[in-house]
Design a protein around this motif. Sequence first.
Motif, short mmCIF file in Angstrom:
data_model
loop_
_atom_site.label_atom_id
_atom_site.label_comp_id
_atom_site.label_asym_id
_atom_site.label_seq_id
_atom_site.Cartn_x
_atom_site.Cartn_y
_atom_site.Cartn_z
N THR A 62 4.33 7.38 1.42
CA THR A 62 4.13 6.20 2.26
C THR A 62 5.09 6.18 3.45
OG1 THR A 62 5.55 4.94 0.73
CG2 THR A 62 3.17 4.73 0.46
N ASP A 90 -4.03 2.12 4.61
CA ASP A 90 -3.05 1.35 3.83
C ASP A 90 -3.73 0.54 2.74
OD1 ASP A 90 -0.91 2.33 5.23
OD2 ASP A 90 -0.60 0.53 6.46
N ARG A 91 -4.87 -0.08 3.09
CA ARG A 91 -5.60 -0.87 2.10
C ARG A 91 -6.11 0.00 0.96
NH1 ARG A 91 -3.81 -3.16 5.72
NH2 ARG A 91 -2.11 -3.04 4.25
N ASP A 94 -3.09 0.88 -1.27
CA ASP A 94 -2.69 -0.28 -2.08
C ASP A 94 -3.65 -0.47 -3.25
OD1 ASP A 94 -0.76 -0.58 -0.19
OD2 ASP A 94 -1.58 -2.40 0.72
N CYS A 124 -2.84 -8.65 -8.44
CA CYS A 124 -2.16 -8.07 -7.29
C CYS A 124 -3.14 -7.33 -6.39
CB CYS A 124 -1.07 -7.11 -7.76
SG CYS A 124 0.38 -7.91 -8.47
N GLY A 128 -3.54 -9.23 -3.05
CA GLY A 128 -2.88 -8.39 -2.07
C GLY A 128 -3.80 -7.95 -0.95
N ARG A 152 3.44 -6.07 3.09
CA ARG A 152 3.07 -4.86 2.36
C ARG A 152 4.28 -4.06 1.89
NH1 ARG A 152 1.72 0.83 3.47
NH2 ARG A 152 0.23 1.46 1.86
N ARG A 155 5.85 -5.61 -1.13
CA ARG A 155 4.99 -5.49 -2.31
C ARG A 155 5.05 -4.08 -2.90
NH1 ARG A 155 1.30 -7.97 1.14
NH2 ARG A 155 -0.13 -6.18 1.05
N LEU A 156 5.05 -3.08 -2.04
CA LEU A 156 5.11 -1.70 -2.53
C LEU A 156 6.45 -1.40 -3.20
CD1 LEU A 156 3.41 0.49 0.24
CD2 LEU A 156 2.56 -0.05 -2.04
N SER A 186 2.24 -13.10 -3.17
CA SER A 186 1.15 -12.74 -2.25
C SER A 186 0.30 -13.97 -1.94
CB SER A 186 0.28 -11.64 -2.88
OG SER A 186 1.03 -10.46 -3.09
#
Length: 223
Positions: A62, A90-91, A94, A124, A128, A152, A155-156, A186
Amino acid sequence: MISKLRAGFGRLFRPVAQFLLDHGISPDAVTIVGALGAVVAALWLYPTGHLVAAGIVIGILTLSDALDGTMARLANRVGPWGAFLDSTLDRVVDGAIFLGMTVWFVRHADPSVAMWGTVAALACLAIGGVVPYARAKAESLGYDANVGIAERGERLVVSLTAAGLVGLGLPQVVLVVVLYLLAAASAVTVVQRMAAVRRQTRAEAATAEVAGPAASAEPDEGA
C-alpha cells in the motif's frame, strides 16, 4: 496524520520513483501492480491464517500509493485519470482486506468469536465503502467533505496492526473489538462528512437568499 506520513514517504521514495521512470515504468503500472499484489495477499494470506505475513505484505504494497504519486509528479503526469485509477483500486484493496478477514473468522477463529468477528469485518467492509463515497460525491457537487476521524490510512493501519497482533498471540477477541470500534468510527466519519456538506449547502442557500433581495432592490436602468 497518515496523509502527512504519506508525504514524507513520497520524499523518501523520490530516488526509487526516478529510477523506475528512467526504466520506462509508468505510475499507472505501479498503482495496478501494488493494488493487485495487495488483493492477492489479502485473499490468500488471511484465509490461510497468515495474519502477520498479510499485514506486512499489504502494508508494504500500500506504500505504492506514495510511490506512484511521486512518480506522477516527477513525470508531470498528475491528472484526473491517475486520481480515478488510484481511488478505484483503493476501494478494491479495502474490500479484499475485510473480505479476507471475514474468511479468516469463518475458517480459523474460535467458535465463541467467529460469528461476532464475521459481522464486525462485514460491517467494516460495508461502512468503510461509504466513507470515500461520501467525500467523492460531495466533491463532484462542488463541496468539501475532507473531514472525519477514520480516513482510509487510519482504517488500514488499525485493522492490519490488530490482525497482526492476534497472529502474534493476542486473544482473537482483540481483533473483534477493534473491528467493531473501526466500524463505529467509520460511521461517525460518514456522519461528519454529511454534516460538513449540510453546513455548506445551508451557507450557500443563505447567501443566495441575501443576494436575491439585494438584486431585486437595484434600480432598473431602463426606467
